[in-house]
Scaffold this motif. Structure first.
Motif, PDB file in Angstrom:
ATOM      1  N   ASP A   1       0.805  -1.223   0.000  1.00  0.00           N
ATOM      2  CA  ASP A   1       0.000   0.000   0.000  1.00  0.00           C
ATOM      3  C   ASP A   1       0.838   1.273   0.000  1.00  0.00           C
ATOM      4  O   ASP A   1       0.322   2.343  -0.331  1.00  0.00           O
ATOM      5  CB  ASP A   1      -0.974   0.021   1.186  1.00  0.00           C
ATOM      6  N   PHE A   2       2.114   1.183   0.369  1.00  0.00           N
ATOM      7  CA  PHE A   2       2.978   2.373   0.344  1.00  0.00           C
ATOM      8  C   PHE A   2       3.776   2.459  -0.958  1.00  0.00           C
ATOM      9  O   PHE A   2       4.659   3.306  -1.087  1.00  0.00           O
ATOM     10  CB  PHE A   2       3.921   2.385   1.553  1.00  0.00           C
ATOM     11  N   CYS A   3       3.453   1.580  -1.893  1.00  0.00           N
ATOM     12  CA  CYS A   3       4.141   1.581  -3.187  1.00  0.00           C
ATOM     13  C   CYS A   3       3.157   2.021  -4.268  1.00  0.00           C
ATOM     14  O   CYS A   3       1.949   1.981  -4.062  1.00  0.00           O
ATOM     15  CB  CYS A   3       4.691   0.188  -3.471  1.00  0.00           C
TER      16      CYS A   3
ATOM     17  N   GLN B   1       5.361  -3.528  10.240  1.00  0.00           N
ATOM     18  CA  GLN B   1       4.225  -3.733   9.332  1.00  0.00           C
ATOM     19  C   GLN B   1       3.041  -2.914   9.843  1.00  0.00           C
ATOM     20  O   GLN B   1       2.500  -3.192  10.915  1.00  0.00           O
ATOM     21  CB  GLN B   1       3.883  -5.232   9.291  1.00  0.00           C
ATOM     22  N   ASP B   2       2.668  -1.887   9.078  1.00  0.00           N
ATOM     23  CA  ASP B   2       1.482  -1.095   9.390  1.00  0.00           C
ATOM     24  C   ASP B   2       0.279  -2.035   9.243  1.00  0.00           C
ATOM     25  O   ASP B   2       0.167  -2.746   8.236  1.00  0.00           O
ATOM     26  CB  ASP B   2       1.419   0.074   8.389  1.00  0.00           C
ATOM     27  N   TRP B   3      -0.635  -2.025  10.209  1.00  0.00           N
ATOM     28  CA  TRP B   3      -1.582  -3.139  10.319  1.00  0.00           C
ATOM     29  C   TRP B   3      -2.886  -2.649  10.937  1.00  0.00           C
ATOM     30  O   TRP B   3      -3.134  -2.811  12.126  1.00  0.00           O
ATOM     31  CB  TRP B   3      -0.912  -4.227  11.169  1.00  0.00           C
ATOM     32  N   HIS B   4      -3.723  -2.039  10.087  1.00  0.00           N
ATOM     33  CA  HIS B   4      -4.907  -1.355  10.599  1.00  0.00           C
ATOM     34  C   HIS B   4      -6.181  -2.191  10.467  1.00  0.00           C
ATOM     35  O   HIS B   4      -6.406  -2.828   9.436  1.00  0.00           O
ATOM     36  CB  HIS B   4      -5.136  -0.054   9.825  1.00  0.00           C
ATOM     37  N   PRO B   5      -7.058  -2.102  11.491  1.00  0.00           N
ATOM     38  CA  PRO B   5      -8.398  -2.684  11.357  1.00  0.00           C
ATOM     39  C   PRO B   5      -9.283  -1.762  10.498  1.00  0.00           C
ATOM     40  O   PRO B   5      -8.999  -0.568  10.402  1.00  0.00           O
ATOM     41  CB  PRO B   5      -8.905  -2.732  12.804  1.00  0.00           C
TER      42      PRO B   5
ATOM     43  N   ASP C   1      -7.553   5.063   3.293  1.00  0.00           N
ATOM     44  CA  ASP C   1      -7.508   3.696   3.843  1.00  0.00           C
ATOM     45  C   ASP C   1      -6.256   2.992   3.311  1.00  0.00           C
ATOM     46  O   ASP C   1      -5.955   3.077   2.117  1.00  0.00           O
ATOM     47  CB  ASP C   1      -8.743   2.891   3.408  1.00  0.00           C
ATOM     48  N   HIS C   2      -5.534   2.318   4.191  1.00  0.00           N
ATOM     49  CA  HIS C   2      -4.300   1.629   3.768  1.00  0.00           C
ATOM     50  C   HIS C   2      -3.961   0.539   4.778  1.00  0.00           C
ATOM     51  O   HIS C   2      -4.362   0.606   5.948  1.00  0.00           O
ATOM     52  CB  HIS C   2      -3.124   2.621   3.662  1.00  0.00           C
ATOM     53  N   CYS C   3      -3.198  -0.418   4.324  1.00  0.00           N
ATOM     54  CA  CYS C   3      -2.649  -1.476   5.184  1.00  0.00           C
ATOM     55  C   CYS C   3      -3.707  -2.107   6.093  1.00  0.00           C
ATOM     56  O   CYS C   3      -3.504  -2.278   7.298  1.00  0.00           O
ATOM     57  CB  CYS C   3      -1.461  -0.960   6.001  1.00  0.00           C
TER      58      CYS C   3
ATOM     59  N   ILE D   1      -5.810   4.603  18.014  1.00  0.00           N
ATOM     60  CA  ILE D   1      -4.472   5.225  18.054  1.00  0.00           C
ATOM     61  C   ILE D   1      -3.697   4.859  16.807  1.00  0.00           C
ATOM     62  O   ILE D   1      -3.567   3.677  16.477  1.00  0.00           O
ATOM     63  CB  ILE D   1      -3.628   4.749  19.270  1.00  0.00           C
ATOM     64  N   ASP D   2      -3.136   5.875  16.136  1.00  0.00           N
ATOM     65  CA  ASP D   2      -2.234   5.571  15.035  1.00  0.00           C
ATOM     66  C   ASP D   2      -0.842   5.312  15.611  1.00  0.00           C
ATOM     67  O   ASP D   2      -0.560   5.626  16.785  1.00  0.00           O
ATOM     68  CB  ASP D   2      -2.180   6.742  14.046  1.00  0.00           C
ATOM     69  N   SER D   3       0.023   4.709  14.811  1.00  0.00           N
ATOM     70  CA  SER D   3       1.378   4.452  15.279  1.00  0.00           C
ATOM     71  C   SER D   3       2.344   4.620  14.119  1.00  0.00           C
ATOM     72  O   SER D   3       2.415   3.778  13.237  1.00  0.00           O
ATOM     73  CB  SER D   3       1.477   3.037  15.857  1.00  0.00           C
TER      74      SER D   3
HETATM   75 ZN    ZN Z   1      -0.924   3.661   8.701  1.00  0.00          ZN
END
Ligand code: ZN
Ligand code: VGL
Length: 212
Positions: free
Chosen positions: A21-23, A54-58, A89-91, A121-123
């Motif tokens: 998603d960051f590419c 690894q960015d890992w969002h619900p 929206d990503h990851c 919370i973002d990280s």
């Molecule tokens: Zn993120």
């Protein structure tokens, strides 16, 4: 060359968010983000110790603009813990976008730190979430392993690389950012601001060919 940096047993390569998603083509594409994958894979051959993040969002993560009606991506919003940029929206957990880029080939990577999985919370940092207080556990992992010097690479230079490097400095690690192994998003001068801030906090920026 004799003045190159030699890599040893107390060094760790931290590879930040080299995910689809960051590419280009991804949900939060960093310009030329994919270029870092082969550079980092080659660099990793010199390191005994490698940790990936690894960015890992619900779904519905609070850092997503789509979670806040009427808000657009890249706007800033004040959340409970302070200012937060709203992202596309990503990851999303268990999606192709959250997978590591196929050109990232580091079979000996010992640990993957997932981050951004708490809905509110973002990280950005590999060490602390954006509330500045919730630890990921990486400080303890590095300390227990006797790792004292952190080489930071990955995406995005001006967000997750920056905050990871700065937290590492604050925790007393020696910190080196390998700039050609990073790419930035660059929102309103954030790449230039990152270079200034890293220098002020004691992180050294080098090119990967300075590593022996
Ligand atoms: Zn993120
Ligand atoms: C990142 C924004 C949101 C990054 C992650 O990896 O730099 N940026 N989530």
């Amino acid at each position: 060359m004799t003045d190159r940096l030699a890599i040893g047993a107390a060094d760790v390569l931290l590879v930040v968010d080299v995910q689809n998603d960051f590419c280009p083509g991804g949900g939060l594409a960093v310009p030329r983000g994919h270029e870092v994958a082969p550079i980092i894979s080659r660099l990793a051959e010199r390191f005994q110790n490698v940790v990936l993040t690894q960015d890992w969002h619900p779904p519905g993560h609070h850092s997503f603009a789509s979670t806040h009606p009427g808000r657009q991506p890249f706007e800033a919003l004040v959340l409970a813990y302070g200012a937060q940029v709203l992202w596309p929206d990503h990851c999303l957990q268990e999606t192709t976008g959250a997978e590591f880029h196929a050109d990232l080939r580091i079979p000996h990577a010992a640990a993957v730190i997932r981050k951004g999985f708490r809905p509110l919370i973002d990280s950005y940092s590999a060490f602390y979430e954006n509330d500045g207080a919730t630890p990921t556990g990486l400080v303890g992992y590095l300390r227990e392993r006797g790792l004292t010097r952190v080489f930071v690479t990955g995406l995005a230079f001006d967000f997750c690389v920056r905050y990871s490097a700065e937290d590492a400095c604050r925790e007393g690690f020696s910190v080196i950012v390998v700039e050609d192994a990073c790419r930035g998003i660059d929102i309103e001068g954030s790449v230039a601001a990152t270079r200034r801030s890293l220098a002020a906090k004691g992180a050294v920026c080098i090119a990967s060919d300075a590593i022996a």
